[in-house]
Write a protein that holds these residues in place. Structure first.
Motif, PDB file in Angstrom:
ATOM      1  N   SER A   8      45.210  38.713  31.724  1.00  0.00           N
ATOM      2  CA  SER A   8      44.987  40.112  31.336  1.00  0.00           C
ATOM      3  C   SER A   8      43.540  40.524  31.594  1.00  0.00           C
ATOM      4  O   SER A   8      43.279  41.647  32.036  1.00  0.00           O
ATOM      5  N   LEU A   9      42.601  39.633  31.331  1.00  0.00           N
ATOM      6  CA  LEU A   9      41.198  39.944  31.598  1.00  0.00           C
ATOM      7  C   LEU A   9      40.931  40.041  33.096  1.00  0.00           C
ATOM      8  O   LEU A   9      40.161  40.907  33.553  1.00  0.00           O
ATOM      9  N   HIS A  17      42.671  44.958  28.674  1.00  0.00           N
ATOM     10  CA  HIS A  17      43.025  43.600  28.246  1.00  0.00           C
ATOM     11  C   HIS A  17      43.919  43.630  27.004  1.00  0.00           C
ATOM     12  O   HIS A  17      44.914  42.899  26.919  1.00  0.00           O
TER      13      HIS A  17
END
Length: 382
Positions: free
Chosen positions: A104-105, A308
């Motif tokens: 996600s980051l 995120h």
């Protein structure tokens, strides 16, 4: 004006030790927002702008030698406390949350760069790439990525400020959402991890004089040998000899971490001292010019964290992760090993070892993650 090496080094060490000592003595709330390492950077930069020392050949040579050797030494020491066997014993559920957090980051950094690329300078991807290393590992990973990709010392101020301010905002959010855990877990159809059984990590013995000297010697030896090993490895457009040096030192630390030598106390104390000393030396070569770009990078940082959060919530819905594990994994990435156990304890004391081990895993992977993000962003910037 200082023109010789030894008075210059004395000032660097005094400033590097000043803010940690003030934090330990008084514990002011300002340190929750601006940690000692950021205040050290700003203080040394202010002294540099004020002209306390000149860029003499001797001082310039000392700066190059210190940064070139202490960054690999620092990464070697940081790996000593990373027990891969304990991390793997966490099980697929916990490691799955960690992987989804990292993904996600990664996506968030790419999307944020594409959103703001037209407002960033030509090499504006470099602070974001170094920040990505910090938001999986810690400040040491940020410094390592910065050195590997050749980011200017001036841009380091922007990256450090963005890191500190965005982290401070995000940690407040993570503490605040704890009461939403039952509703979140019903939405994701997850069971709470509050009763997760994890083996406590063994406490570290206090640092001793002989331990400090031995670890410092080992670290400097690795820093001296790593460039020789790196010279034997292939280089490319994004993988330089400096990159290999950093990776070799990291792997060496992981190997030593799984030997009886890792039980020798002192590695953590030496690594903490080296980290803030390296930041001070880097600050002494910069100015406040990079601070002007801080607002746009702060907006990028907030965007990265927002994206995120949305992506991690989506992953939690798909894979049935609970709020506690998601929060701990997120802070293990963005906050590091100092803050994560505190958050974990407010969720459930049984999750404290999980927070520590996930933060240590972030230290292992942070530099590599940052280099991958750098490779992608540099392509997109063309």
């Amino acid at each position: 004006m200082i023109e010789s090496v030894w008075p210059y080094l004395a000032v660097m060490l005094l400033v590097a030790g000043f803010w940690p000592a003030i934090e330990r003595r008084f514990g002011w709330r300002v340190f929750d927002i601006l940690p000692p390492i950021v205040l050290t950077y700003l203080s040394v930069t202010a002294l540099s702008v004020a002209g306390l020392w000149s860029a003499s050949p001797g001082i310039h040579a000392a700066q190059s030698v210190i940064v070139g050797h202490l960054v690999p030494a620092l990464l070697f020491l940081l790996m000593i406390g990373c027990d891969l066997r304990a991390i793997f014993r966490l099980g697929p559920r916990v490691l799955g949350v960690f992987v989804c957090t990292s993904i996600s980051l990664f996506i968030a950094f790419i999307v944020a760069f594409l959103m703001f690329r037209h407002w960033l300078p030509g090499d504006g991807w470099k602070p974001l790439a170094s920040l990505s290393g910090s938001w999986v590992g810690g400040t040491a990973n940020l410094i390592a990525v910065k050195q590997a990709i050749g980011m200017s010392d001036t841009s380091l101020a922007t990256a450090l400020l963005t890191d500190a301010l965005c982290y401070s905002m995000w940690v407040v959010v993570l503490f605040s959402v704890a009461r939403l855990a039952p509703a979140f877990n019903r939405w994701t159809r997850a069971t709470s991890s509050a009763d997760l059984i994890v083996t406590e990590t063994a406490p570290r013995a206090p640092a001793t004089m002989d331990g400090v000297l031995l670890w410092l010697g080992f670290a400097l030896l690795v820093a001296a040998l790593a460039p020789g090993v790196a010279a034997l490895l292939p280089v490319g457009s994004m993988v330089s000899a400096t990159t290999w040096t950093i990776l070799v030192a990291t792997v060496a630390g992981l190997i030593v971490a799984h030997t009886p030598l890792a039980r020798l106390p002192g590695a953590q104390a030496v690594s903490s001292a080296l980290l803030i000393s390296v930041v001070a030396v880097l600050a002494s070569q910069s100015s406040f010019a990079g601070i002007a770009a801080a607002p746009i990078y702060l907006l990028c940082g907030v965007t990265v964290i927002a994206l995120h959060a949305v992506l991690l919530c989506a992953a939690a819905r798909v894979f049935h992760f609970d709020l506690y594990l998601c929060g701990i994994s997120s802070l293990a990435h963005i906050g590091g090993v100092a803050a994560t156990p505190v958050l974990a304890a407010t969720y459930s004391r049984s999750l404290v070892p999980v927070g520590i081990l996930l933060a240590l895993l972030g230290y292992i992977l942070g530099t590599g993650f940052g280099l991958v993000v750098a490779a992608v962003l540099s392509r997109l910037a063309i």
